[in-house]
Design an enzyme around this catalytic site. Structure first.
Site, short mmCIF file in Angstrom:
data_model
loop_
_atom_site.label_atom_id
_atom_site.label_comp_id
_atom_site.label_asym_id
_atom_site.label_seq_id
_atom_site.Cartn_x
_atom_site.Cartn_y
_atom_site.Cartn_z
CG ASN A 1 -1.92 1.11 1.25
OD1 ASN A 1 -1.60 2.25 0.93
ND2 ASN A 1 -3.14 0.79 1.63
CG HIS B 1 -8.07 3.04 1.32
ND1 HIS B 1 -8.34 2.11 2.30
CD2 HIS B 1 -9.19 3.80 1.22
CE1 HIS B 1 -9.56 2.30 2.78
NE2 HIS B 1 -10.09 3.35 2.13
CG HIS C 1 -3.87 9.21 1.72
ND1 HIS C 1 -4.75 8.52 0.92
CD2 HIS C 1 -4.28 9.03 3.00
CE1 HIS C 1 -5.65 7.93 1.69
NE2 HIS C 1 -5.40 8.23 2.95
CD GLU D 1 -6.99 -1.58 0.86
OE1 GLU D 1 -6.46 -2.66 1.11
OE2 GLU D 1 -6.89 -0.57 1.60
CB THR E 1 -6.48 4.27 9.46
OG1 THR E 1 -6.10 3.09 8.75
CG2 THR E 1 -6.68 3.94 10.93
CG HIS F 1 -5.68 -2.06 9.89
ND1 HIS F 1 -6.13 -0.99 9.14
CD2 HIS F 1 -5.44 -1.56 11.12
CE1 HIS F 1 -6.17 0.10 9.89
NE2 HIS F 1 -5.75 -0.22 11.09
N GLY G 1 1.02 -1.35 4.28
CA GLY G 1 1.46 -0.02 3.90
C GLY G 1 2.18 0.72 5.00
#
Length: 237
Positions: A7, A43, A50, A70, A100, A190, A213
């Site tokens: 990620n 994502h 971002h 995502e 997040t 995650h 990520g």
């Protein structure tokens, strides 16, 4: 071998903090693949804090491994995914403004909506994964929705592991066994890191892919991006 999808959101965060194009997101994606990474994950969020929607478009011709986008399947996101046609779309129930991801889908309550979205992506030859907690009822619900895969939300495991409680893996083992029985592919992500990834991989049968990520990019600050990518690949063998 479990595939590693990196990620690159944090690369975009660093770029956006200064403006301009340093670090170059597209070059980083190329480098990660050259270093052995087997996928690129992004994502994008509605505020584009971002990853920008244009980044998703620009990455399409760059990513020759697996391309995973995502996000919460709102209209703009759905349109973006259908335009980019990645290898996989991962549906995540993010609230607008969330820092997040913080929970998996309630696949029972949202069955009708998720079924409609999954079918739309599948009609366009895009593999679908649904972000879920390791709750058996939610995995059964994911099967009913018709998704190709689930992505196990691993924050709880990572937290327990950091406390020395390896028993935190048990709900994920049971969830993965059920997913295998139901014919669902299994992804995970995650808070997975170099510290916990090997233990997780060894205990989850038929783990197809992990998306990492924040930890990977943070570790790369000290150890170097190429080195860290290969350290993950070694632990995922």
């Amino acid at each position: 071998m479990t595939k590693l999808s990196v990620n690159i959101n944090k690369i975009a965060t660093l770029r956006n903090a200064r403006g301009g194009n340093v670090p170059n997101l597209l070059q980083v994606a190329k480098d990660i693949q050259q270093f052995g990474g087997q996928g690129i994950t992004i994502h994008p969020r509605p505020d584009e804090r971002h990853i920008r929607y244009q980044d998703a478009r620009d990455l399409k011709p760059i990513v020759y491994t697996e391309y995973n986008i995502e996000g919460n399947p709102q209209h703009n996101f759905i349109d973006l995914v259908l335009e980019c046609k990645p290898t996989q779309v991962t549906l995540v129930p993010d609230a607008i403004g969330a820092i997040t991801s913080s929970a998996g889908w309630d696949t029972v309550s949202h069955k009708s909506y998720l079924t409609e979205v999954v079918q739309e992506f599948q009609r366009n030859d895009i593999r679908v994964s649904i972000f879920v907690d390791p709750i058996l009822k939610m995995i059964e619900g994911a099967k009913e929705v018709g998704t190709d895969r689930i992505e196990l939300y691993t924050e709880a495991f990572a937290h327990q592991y950091s406390l020395g409680n390896k028993g935190g893996i048990l709900p994920y083992v049971e969830a993965s066994k059920l997913a295998n029985d139901l014919g669902l592919g299994i992804n995970a992500g995650h808070d997975l890191s170099l510290d916990n990834i090997q233990f997780f991989k060894q205990n989850i049968p038929n783990l197809l892919e992990v998306s990492i990520g924040h930890a990977l990019i943070s570790e790369a600050i000290y150890l170097g991006l190429e080195n860290v990518v290969n350290m993950y690949l070694n632990k995922l063998k």
